[in-house]
Write an enzyme that holds these catalytic residues in place. Structure first.
Site, PDB file in Angstrom:
ATOM      1  CD  GLN A  44      -0.958  -6.127  -4.416  1.00  0.00           C
ATOM      2  OE1 GLN A  44      -0.538  -5.432  -3.472  1.00  0.00           O
ATOM      3  NE2 GLN A  44      -2.203  -6.551  -4.487  1.00  0.00           N
ATOM      4  CD  GLU A  73     -13.455  -5.900   4.458  1.00  0.00           C
ATOM      5  OE1 GLU A  73     -12.917  -4.806   4.653  1.00  0.00           O
ATOM      6  OE2 GLU A  73     -13.216  -6.895   5.178  1.00  0.00           O
ATOM      7  N   GLY A 112       0.819  -1.217   0.000  1.00  0.00           N
ATOM      8  CA  GLY A 112       0.000   0.000   0.000  1.00  0.00           C
ATOM      9  C   GLY A 112       0.848   1.262   0.000  1.00  0.00           C
ATOM     10  N   GLY A 172     -13.530  -4.464   8.955  1.00  0.00           N
ATOM     11  CA  GLY A 172     -14.373  -5.594   8.574  1.00  0.00           C
ATOM     12  C   GLY A 172     -14.947  -6.226   9.842  1.00  0.00           C
ATOM     13  CE1 TYR A 217      33.265  14.920  19.032  1.00  0.00           C
ATOM     14  CE2 TYR A 217      35.296  15.825  18.138  1.00  0.00           C
ATOM     15  CZ  TYR A 217      34.241  14.946  18.066  1.00  0.00           C
ATOM     16  OH  TYR A 217      34.163  14.064  17.018  1.00  0.00           O
ATOM     17  NE  ARG A 222      -6.170   9.294   6.666  1.00  0.00           N
ATOM     18  CZ  ARG A 222      -6.548   8.738   7.814  1.00  0.00           C
ATOM     19  NH1 ARG A 222      -6.901   7.466   7.845  1.00  0.00           N
ATOM     20  NH2 ARG A 222      -6.556   9.432   8.926  1.00  0.00           N
TER      21      ARG A 222
HETATM   22  C1  UD1 Z   1      -8.514  -4.696   5.767  1.00  0.00           C
HETATM   23  C2  UD1 Z   1      -9.542  -5.819   5.896  1.00  0.00           C
HETATM   24  C3  UD1 Z   1     -10.534  -5.453   7.016  1.00  0.00           C
HETATM   25  C4  UD1 Z   1      -9.791  -5.218   8.312  1.00  0.00           C
HETATM   26  C5  UD1 Z   1      -8.727  -4.144   8.127  1.00  0.00           C
HETATM   27  C6  UD1 Z   1      -7.869  -4.012   9.352  1.00  0.00           C
HETATM   28  C7  UD1 Z   1      -9.798  -6.776   3.693  1.00  0.00           C
HETATM   29  C8  UD1 Z   1     -10.619  -6.815   2.468  1.00  0.00           C
HETATM   30  N1  UD1 Z   1     -10.214  -5.963   4.646  1.00  0.00           N
HETATM   31  O1  UD1 Z   1      -9.169  -3.515   5.414  1.00  0.00           O
HETATM   32  O2  UD1 Z   1     -11.460  -6.507   7.194  1.00  0.00           O
HETATM   33  O3  UD1 Z   1     -10.704  -4.818   9.329  1.00  0.00           O
HETATM   34  O4  UD1 Z   1      -7.849  -4.515   7.027  1.00  0.00           O
HETATM   35  O5  UD1 Z   1      -7.013  -2.950   9.220  1.00  0.00           O
HETATM   36  O6  UD1 Z   1      -8.822  -7.501   3.777  1.00  0.00           O
HETATM   37  N2  UD1 Z   1      -2.415  -4.134   0.884  1.00  0.00           N
HETATM   38  C9  UD1 Z   1      -1.585  -4.576  -0.119  1.00  0.00           C
HETATM   39  N3  UD1 Z   1      -2.077  -4.676  -1.382  1.00  0.00           N
HETATM   40  C10 UD1 Z   1      -3.361  -4.383  -1.682  1.00  0.00           C
HETATM   41  C11 UD1 Z   1      -4.207  -3.930  -0.644  1.00  0.00           C
HETATM   42  C12 UD1 Z   1      -3.706  -3.814   0.626  1.00  0.00           C
HETATM   43  O7  UD1 Z   1      -0.405  -4.869   0.125  1.00  0.00           O
HETATM   44  O8  UD1 Z   1      -3.713  -4.503  -2.858  1.00  0.00           O
HETATM   45  C13 UD1 Z   1      -1.882  -4.019   2.249  1.00  0.00           C
HETATM   46  C14 UD1 Z   1      -1.855  -2.599   2.733  1.00  0.00           C
HETATM   47  O9  UD1 Z   1      -0.591  -2.012   2.441  1.00  0.00           O
HETATM   48  C15 UD1 Z   1      -2.059  -2.766   4.231  1.00  0.00           C
HETATM   49  C16 UD1 Z   1      -2.927  -4.023   4.328  1.00  0.00           C
HETATM   50  O10 UD1 Z   1      -2.759  -4.703   3.103  1.00  0.00           O
HETATM   51  O11 UD1 Z   1      -0.853  -3.023   4.910  1.00  0.00           O
HETATM   52  C17 UD1 Z   1      -4.384  -3.714   4.567  1.00  0.00           C
HETATM   53  O12 UD1 Z   1      -4.880  -2.880   3.576  1.00  0.00           O
HETATM   54  P1  UD1 Z   1      -5.873  -1.709   3.928  1.00  0.00           P
HETATM   55  O13 UD1 Z   1      -6.279  -1.087   2.663  1.00  0.00           O
HETATM   56  O14 UD1 Z   1      -5.304  -0.893   5.009  1.00  0.00           O
HETATM   57  O15 UD1 Z   1      -7.058  -2.528   4.624  1.00  0.00           O
HETATM   58  P2  UD1 Z   1      -8.588  -2.550   4.261  1.00  0.00           P
HETATM   59  O16 UD1 Z   1      -8.772  -3.246   2.955  1.00  0.00           O
HETATM   60  O17 UD1 Z   1      -9.166  -1.235   4.498  1.00  0.00           O
END
Ligand code: UD1
Length: 451
Positions: free
Chosen positions: A75, A154, A11, A140, A348, A15
């Site tokens: 990814q 979710e 990710g 979630g 020093y 923010r």
């Molecule tokens: C996800 C969970 C949610 C949980 C929340 C906790 C899913 C669909 N949802 O939410 O149930 O309550 O985490 O914080 O799994 N990441 C990747 N590649 C991607 C997407 C995300 O590496 O394509 C990584 C992000 O960098 C992060 C983590 O996965 O470290 C979670 O992603 P984020 O978008 O924060 O979580 P949510 O999908 O909002």
């Protein structure tokens, strides 16, 4: 049961408002990713796969520094957590134990919690780490039927009834490897976010008659970072935990909330740490040392009974032997200070060695840098360096040698010798009084001319 880790770290962390990938922001001087890797390391995983995306090269470098065996996969597009885990499939081909999915931005999951998940895995195909949220917000939701986890919904896809559930998904999941990748093949992106959700694995497993359950941990452990405010909260939590740990180990902190520790700070029993002491990485302090107020230490070693500060700065390579005293406004860098030696005021000492029981007078400077190269100063045992001595390196002052106050030492001083390296004093009796009168008259004349 063998485990392997998949750590999601692709990710962007929009923010964070940063050019640095989110997982490389630091808590207690270590990247978030490294904290997550260390959580997982407690399980002694067979494989560790980090899924990187934004800033992948920098993420890979940080991962390799922590564990050269960790693999990093790319990814390219962030299409969801399920899609992210799929990127680890090739690296885990042939592995048939438990895959544990962690997030690289979630630094506080404990080894005990992961061990509880592995234990639960013995009876269940899928184990999800949940927490009872004070404010469930956009997490979630875990749908439970007794001990059985039936689905994760979710927030965006949840009904009002489902949104009322307070048991939330931390994101950490343990699943049989073969099952995980088989189910991920079936995950679609037909949902409110248009993403491939890892969380869909639960309902798909249940539909196949597999068992799923949740292990519950304190919300604090699941704290993830997605903003600078979140990073500050994580830092505060780390510091609070580390201070408590030190107190429990027999370290005195007279004002715990003002002491800042690093991820790898090591402090022995009966060390006293006064207010506002700050630790950078790589500090070890042995039993019974005292760190007085407002001192700053990094990359250094303080031995038993040493006294440091107030207002001392120990930089990388400072090596203090037992019963040394380093006083106020003293900076030590890449220097060994032998047993019982004292550097008490305004000095020093850099790129140097100071022998046993040597006393370094106030305002002593090792002039170690010529603008291009650093040079070494060697000071023997039992020596006495007069106040305001400049030691122009490379230079050696021998055992039991002395330098006179105010000396600029440019040549070696043999053992037992006294070096005077300053202009001889010339005293003119009565001259000060005449000078005062002359200056006073001159000032008076100037004042009258201006009037
Ligand atoms: C996800 C969970 C949610 C949980 C929340 C906790 C899913 C669909 N949802 O939410 O149930 O309550 O985490 O914080 O799994 N990441 C990747 N590649 C991607 C997407 C995300 O590496 O394509 C990584 C992000 O960098 C992060 C983590 O996965 O470290 C979670 O992603 P984020 O978008 O924060 O979580 P949510 O999908 O909002």
């Amino acid at each position: 049961m063998q485990t392997s880790l998949v750590i999601l770290a692709a990710g962007k962390g929009t923010r964070m408002q940063s050019d640095l990938p989110k997982v490389l922001h630091q808590v207690a001087h270590a990247p978030l990713l490294v904290h997550a890797m260390r959580s997982g390391a407690a399980l002694e995983p067979a494989h560790q796969v980090i899924v990187a995306g934004h800033g992948a090269d920098a993420v890979a470098a940080a991962a390799a520094e922590e564990d050269p065996d960790a693999r990093v996969v790319l990814q390219e597009e962030q299409l969801g957590t399920g899609h992210a885990v799929m990127q680890a499939r090739d690296d885990l081909a042939g592995f048939d134990g438990t895959v544990i999915v962690l997030y690289g931005d979630t630094p506080f999951i404990t080894g005990d919690t992961l061990a509880a998940m592995v234990t639960a895995r013995a009876d269940h195909d899928v184990v999800v780490l949940g927490f009872d949220a004070n404010d469930p917000a956009r997490y979630g939701r875990l749908k439970m039927d007794g001990d059985t986890l039936t689905a994760i919904v979710e927030y965006k896809d949840a009904s009002d009834e489902e949104r009322a559930i307070t048991l939330c998904n931390s994101g950490v999941m343990a699943c049989d490897a073969g099952l995980l990748f088989a189910l991920l093949d079936k995950v679609s992106n037909d949902n409110a976010s248009g993403e491939y959700y890892l969380t869909d694995v639960v309902a798909l497993a249940r539909a196949e008659g597999r068992s799923a359950t949740a292990v519950i941990c304190p919300q604090e452990e699941t704290l993830g970072v997605d903003s600078r405010a979140g990073l500050a909260r994580a830092e505060a939590l780390f510091q609070a935990r580390a201070r408590t740990e030190l107190l429990e180990l027999g370290v005195t902190l007279t004002a715990p909330d003002t002491v800042h520790l690093a991820h790898d700070t090591i402090i022995g029993r009966d060390v006293v740490i006064e207010p506002n002491v700050v630790f950078g990485p790589g500090v070890t302090v042995e039993t019974g040392a005292t760190l007085r107020a407002f001192s700053h230490l990094e990359g250094c070693h303080v031995s038993r009974g040493a006294i440091v500060g107030p207002y001392a700065r120990l930089r990388p390579g400072a090596e203090l032997a037992e019963d040394t005293h380093i006083g106020n406004f003293v900076e030590i860098k890449n220097a060994t200070i032998a047993e019982g030696a004292k550097v008490n005021h305004l000095s020093y000492i850099g790129d140097a060695s100071v022998g046993e029981k040597t006393n370094i007078g106030a305002g002593t400077i090792t002039c170690n840098y010529d603008g291009f190269m650093k040079h070494h100063t060697e000071i023997g045992a039992g020596a006495f360096i007069g106040s305001d001595t400049m030691l122009v390196a490379p230079v050696r002052v021998g055992d039991r040698a002395m330098t006179a106050t105010g000396s600029v030492i440019t040549e070696d001083v043999p053992d037992g010798a006294l070096a005077l390296a300053r202009a001889r004093q010339d005293t003119k009796p009565g001259r000060a009084i005449r000078l005062f009168e002359f200056l006073k008259a001159r000032k008076e004349k100037a004042r009258k001319e201006q009037a």
